[in-house]
Design an enzyme around this catalytic site. Structure first.
Site, PDB file in Angstrom:
ATOM      1  N   ASP A 144       4.598 -14.815  13.710  1.00 48.90           N
ATOM      2  CA  ASP A 144       4.096 -14.669  12.341  1.00 48.90           C
ATOM      3  C   ASP A 144       4.472 -15.901  11.537  1.00 48.90           C
ATOM      4  O   ASP A 144       5.503 -16.533  11.790  1.00 48.90           O
ATOM      5  CB  ASP A 144       4.687 -13.428  11.670  1.00 48.90           C
ATOM      6  N   ASP A 178      -3.353 -10.487  12.404  1.00 50.60           N
ATOM      7  CA  ASP A 178      -3.160  -9.396  11.438  1.00 50.60           C
ATOM      8  C   ASP A 178      -4.221  -9.438  10.345  1.00 50.60           C
ATOM      9  O   ASP A 178      -4.746  -8.401   9.922  1.00 50.60           O
ATOM     10  CB  ASP A 178      -1.771  -9.494  10.798  1.00 50.60           C
TER      11      ASP A 178
END
Length: 209
Positions: A144, A178
């Site tokens: 991330d 995401d």
């Protein structure tokens, strides 16, 4: 462009972009390193086991279960996408489902392969395709990097439970995969009538005796 070609193109572009960004961050950033782009947007490198918003459960067993569950879910999404292509639904629905598929696949790639195609140094950048690695298939961590702390401050005292505490909006760090899922769900919500059409009830005619 046919709807099948639109789906394939969307998926290819989305997955390649997701992986290029993740590989770049992993091979150029030390874990925890942050680059300030704007006050409200930062590149902040973190890793997690793949649960939404960084939640974890069940250790290695939970990690394996989550990855296998995602693989099964991807199969169902392919079936769903194929049916909608045959139905010739609105292009926005095709793109939405394709993005959800791409997001799921993007994070599956991290989970399945990143444990073995990278080494895992704690205080330096990772190496892609190292000679040796202590990782395992299916136990890689998801990368991330997008962090949007749009607002930071102390919440008013009148807010239940969290009043008077420091709060950051938006505090979660996420990746391109995401965001694909979020955008895909939003498209399906906006075009819900096309994505989830109601079956018309057939009127039955009665014949008088």
């Amino acid at each position: 462009m046919s709807k099948k070609a639109l789906a394939i193109l969307t998926i290819l572009i989305a997955i390649v972009l997701d992986q290029v960004i993740k590989i770049y961050v992993k091979t150029h950033f030390i874990l925890g390193e942050e680059v300030l782009v704007f006050d409200w947007f930062r590149i902040h490198f973190v890793e997690n086991n793949g649960m939404a918003m960084g939640f974890e459960f069940g250790g290695k067993t939970g990690k394996l279960f989550l990855t296998l569950f995602r693989i099964v879910a991807v199969g169902l999404i392919i079936y769903w996408l194929s049916n909608n292509i045959k139905r010739k639904v609105h292009n926005a629905v095709i793109i939405g489902i394709s993005l959800i598929f791409s997001g799921a696949v993007g994070n599956i790639i991290d989970s399945v392969f990143y444990g073995v195609i990278f080494d895992h140094p704690k205080h330096s950048v990772a190496t892609l395709f190292p000679e040796t690695t202590d990782g395992e298939f299916f136990y890689g961590k998801v990368v991330d990097m997008f962090y949007f702390p749009i607002w930071e401050g102390i919440l008013p005292d009148w807010i239940p439970f969290v009043g008077g505490e420091m709060y950051t909006f938006f505090q979660y760090i996420f990746n391109p995969a995401d965001s694909y899922i979020t955008i895909g769900v939003a498209l399906l919500f906006i075009f819900s009538k096309q994505a989830f059409p109601k079956e018309e009830k057939k009127e039955t005619k009665t014949v008088d005796a």
